[in-house]
Scaffold this motif. Sequence first.
Motif, mmCIF file in Angstrom:
data_model
loop_
_atom_site.group_PDB
_atom_site.id
_atom_site.type_symbol
_atom_site.label_atom_id
_atom_site.label_comp_id
_atom_site.label_asym_id
_atom_site.label_seq_id
_atom_site.Cartn_x
_atom_site.Cartn_y
_atom_site.Cartn_z
ATOM 1 N N ARG A 51 0.828 -1.204 0.000
ATOM 2 C CA ARG A 51 0.000 0.000 0.000
ATOM 3 C C ARG A 51 0.867 1.261 0.000
ATOM 4 N NH1 ARG A 51 -5.375 -1.067 1.859
ATOM 5 N NH2 ARG A 51 -5.682 -3.269 2.373
ATOM 6 N N GLY A 52 1.777 1.353 0.953
ATOM 7 C CA GLY A 52 2.614 2.532 1.068
ATOM 8 C C GLY A 52 3.606 2.662 -0.064
ATOM 9 N N ALA A 53 4.154 1.536 -0.506
ATOM 10 C CA ALA A 53 5.116 1.566 -1.607
ATOM 11 C C ALA A 53 4.468 2.108 -2.873
ATOM 12 C CB ALA A 53 5.678 0.166 -1.845
ATOM 13 N N THR A 54 3.263 1.649 -3.155
ATOM 14 C CA THR A 54 2.557 2.093 -4.353
ATOM 15 C C THR A 54 2.249 3.582 -4.277
ATOM 16 O OG1 THR A 54 1.567 -0.106 -4.637
ATOM 17 C CG2 THR A 54 0.505 1.732 -5.775
ATOM 18 N N ASN A 55 1.757 4.030 -3.135
ATOM 19 C CA ASN A 55 1.421 5.449 -3.001
ATOM 20 C C ASN A 55 2.651 6.324 -3.161
ATOM 21 O OD1 ASN A 55 -0.534 7.573 -2.445
ATOM 22 N ND2 ASN A 55 0.548 7.843 -0.508
ATOM 23 N N ALA A 56 3.770 5.904 -2.575
ATOM 24 C CA ALA A 56 4.988 6.709 -2.650
ATOM 25 C C ALA A 56 5.480 6.858 -4.093
ATOM 26 C CB ALA A 56 6.076 6.086 -1.778
ATOM 27 N N ILE A 57 5.465 5.777 -4.864
ATOM 28 C CA ILE A 57 5.917 5.856 -6.259
ATOM 29 C C ILE A 57 4.970 6.710 -7.084
ATOM 30 C CG2 ILE A 57 6.366 4.554 -8.376
ATOM 31 C CD1 ILE A 57 7.300 2.228 -6.675
ATOM 32 N N LEU A 58 3.666 6.567 -6.836
ATOM 33 C CA LEU A 58 2.685 7.344 -7.602
ATOM 34 C C LEU A 58 2.795 8.842 -7.343
ATOM 35 C CD1 LEU A 58 -0.466 5.046 -7.333
ATOM 36 C CD2 LEU A 58 0.812 5.608 -9.417
ATOM 37 N N GLY A 154 -1.998 3.373 6.170
ATOM 38 C CA GLY A 154 -3.223 3.681 6.904
ATOM 39 C C GLY A 154 -4.491 3.227 6.210
ATOM 40 N N THR A 155 -4.406 2.933 4.905
ATOM 41 C CA THR A 155 -5.621 2.497 4.198
ATOM 42 C C THR A 155 -6.077 1.118 4.634
ATOM 43 O OG1 THR A 155 -4.356 1.604 2.303
ATOM 44 C CG2 THR A 155 -5.068 3.922 2.183
ATOM 45 N N SER A 156 -5.191 0.325 5.222
ATOM 46 C CA SER A 156 -5.608 -0.981 5.744
ATOM 47 C C SER A 156 -6.592 -0.801 6.897
ATOM 48 C CB SER A 156 -4.389 -1.782 6.210
ATOM 49 O OG SER A 156 -4.778 -3.030 6.739
ATOM 50 N N ALA A 157 -6.233 0.058 7.862
ATOM 51 C CA ALA A 157 -7.137 0.333 8.977
ATOM 52 C C ALA A 157 -8.395 1.053 8.505
ATOM 53 C CB ALA A 157 -6.421 1.154 10.043
ATOM 54 N N LYS A 158 -8.269 1.898 7.496
ATOM 55 C CA LYS A 158 -9.443 2.568 6.922
ATOM 56 C C LYS A 158 -10.451 1.540 6.411
ATOM 57 C CE LYS A 158 -10.742 5.890 3.258
ATOM 58 N NZ LYS A 158 -11.435 4.986 2.326
ATOM 59 N N GLU A 159 -9.965 0.539 5.685
ATOM 60 C CA GLU A 159 -10.848 -0.523 5.200
ATOM 61 C C GLU A 159 -11.472 -1.291 6.357
ATOM 62 O OE1 GLU A 159 -8.317 -1.387 1.059
ATOM 63 O OE2 GLU A 159 -8.549 -2.968 2.578
ATOM 64 N N LEU A 160 -10.659 -1.575 7.381
ATOM 65 C CA LEU A 160 -11.164 -2.294 8.552
ATOM 66 C C LEU A 160 -12.273 -1.512 9.233
ATOM 67 C CD1 LEU A 160 -10.973 -4.557 10.694
ATOM 68 C CD2 LEU A 160 -9.070 -3.289 11.733
ATOM 69 N N LEU A 161 -12.082 -0.229 9.388
ATOM 70 C CA LEU A 161 -13.073 0.606 10.075
ATOM 71 C C LEU A 161 -14.313 0.850 9.225
ATOM 72 C CD1 LEU A 161 -10.572 3.057 11.740
ATOM 73 C CD2 LEU A 161 -12.176 1.569 12.959
ATOM 74 N N GLU A 162 -14.169 0.842 7.932
ATOM 75 C CA GLU A 162 -15.355 0.964 7.072
ATOM 76 C C GLU A 162 -16.238 -0.264 7.203
ATOM 77 O OE1 GLU A 162 -13.467 3.892 3.604
ATOM 78 O OE2 GLU A 162 -13.400 1.697 3.361
ATOM 79 N N SER A 163 -15.616 -1.423 7.475
ATOM 80 C CA SER A 163 -16.378 -2.649 7.679
ATOM 81 C C SER A 163 -16.881 -2.782 9.117
ATOM 82 C CB SER A 163 -15.500 -3.860 7.340
ATOM 83 O OG SER A 163 -16.148 -5.071 7.646
ATOM 84 N N GLN A 164 -16.064 -2.336 10.078
ATOM 85 C CA GLN A 164 -16.392 -2.458 11.507
ATOM 86 C C GLN A 164 -16.205 -1.093 12.178
ATOM 87 O OE1 GLN A 164 -17.651 -5.214 12.757
ATOM 88 N NE2 GLN A 164 -17.381 -6.369 10.860
ATOM 89 N N PRO A 165 -17.147 -0.174 11.972
ATOM 90 C CA PRO A 165 -16.965 1.201 12.464
ATOM 91 C C PRO A 165 -17.035 1.356 13.971
ATOM 92 C CG PRO A 165 -19.137 0.928 11.491
ATOM 93 C CD PRO A 165 -18.381 -0.324 11.183
#
Length: 313
Positions: A51-58, A154-165
Amino acid sequence: MKQELIDCHERIKEYIHHTPIMESGHIEHFLGNDLYFKCENFQRAGAFKMRGATNAILQLSDEQRSKGVITHSSGNFAQALALAAKKLNVKCYIVMPHDAPYVKRNAVLMYGGEIVECAPTMESRERVCNHMIEETGATFIHASNDINVILGQGTSAKELLESQPDLDVIIVSVGGGGLLAGTILAAQNFGKPGIEVYGGEPLEADDAYRSVESGVIQCNSSTNTIADGLRTQLGDVTFPIIKEGVKQIIRVRENEIVSSMRVIWERMKIIVEPSSAVALAVLIKERPLFEGKKVGIILSGGNVDLDNLPFDN
């Protein structure tokens, strides 16, 4: 920071897996919690770091991409950066300790990364990396101490919280602090009021615990832990976020890490590496602290050398 996380997630979503969230009735019954495991062991390259590697290169310019990217890493970020670079047609150099796990070295090569060996010390990593930057002009991307990397993690926890708010707690392992810092930012912006974020760390590499306790970044004199992904230390970008946002960092012993890893393998039927098991080890060790709470655990990765498993026969 909320909009930055949203933008980051949108930017990287076509390059990553939206990993599953699993439950385990056996582990829940044993611990007395509602548990939700965010399985980043199913992420591309086998860990959340894609996740972070992709965002950094982009976020790099076309000119920067044309000269390639470089990092120093013992394994998971090395794989992630190599794969992300391959997907984006960018040259990738990886400075790796000569004792890095074979499975992680092999994956870097398979993804097209060029490995440059160094001694297993931070001084050697940085010296060799700086030499390669001078030689190639590649852009350095730190495995954790980079805000673009942190937002991606941080998008991993974002996905988790979108499923389990309504989670009360999220527990993650901490090495360089990118996942923990990103999880804190996600919890602050997408979690319910009062949500707590805990970090888990090996006692044998407890720089984050000592850093938070002292208020100053600490180093490790030794990193003799099976959790090879957690042998790095906090930086000047991750530390302030963690210092202000973490509820507590809890240290676990090597036998507790191995025991938790075995529980996940046997009861959930999935492969996780020792660094992943640290988060569950925290919950098991401090059961009264989390009693009755709804807990999310991020299983950070699943890159295991199957020829060197820590389980007793």
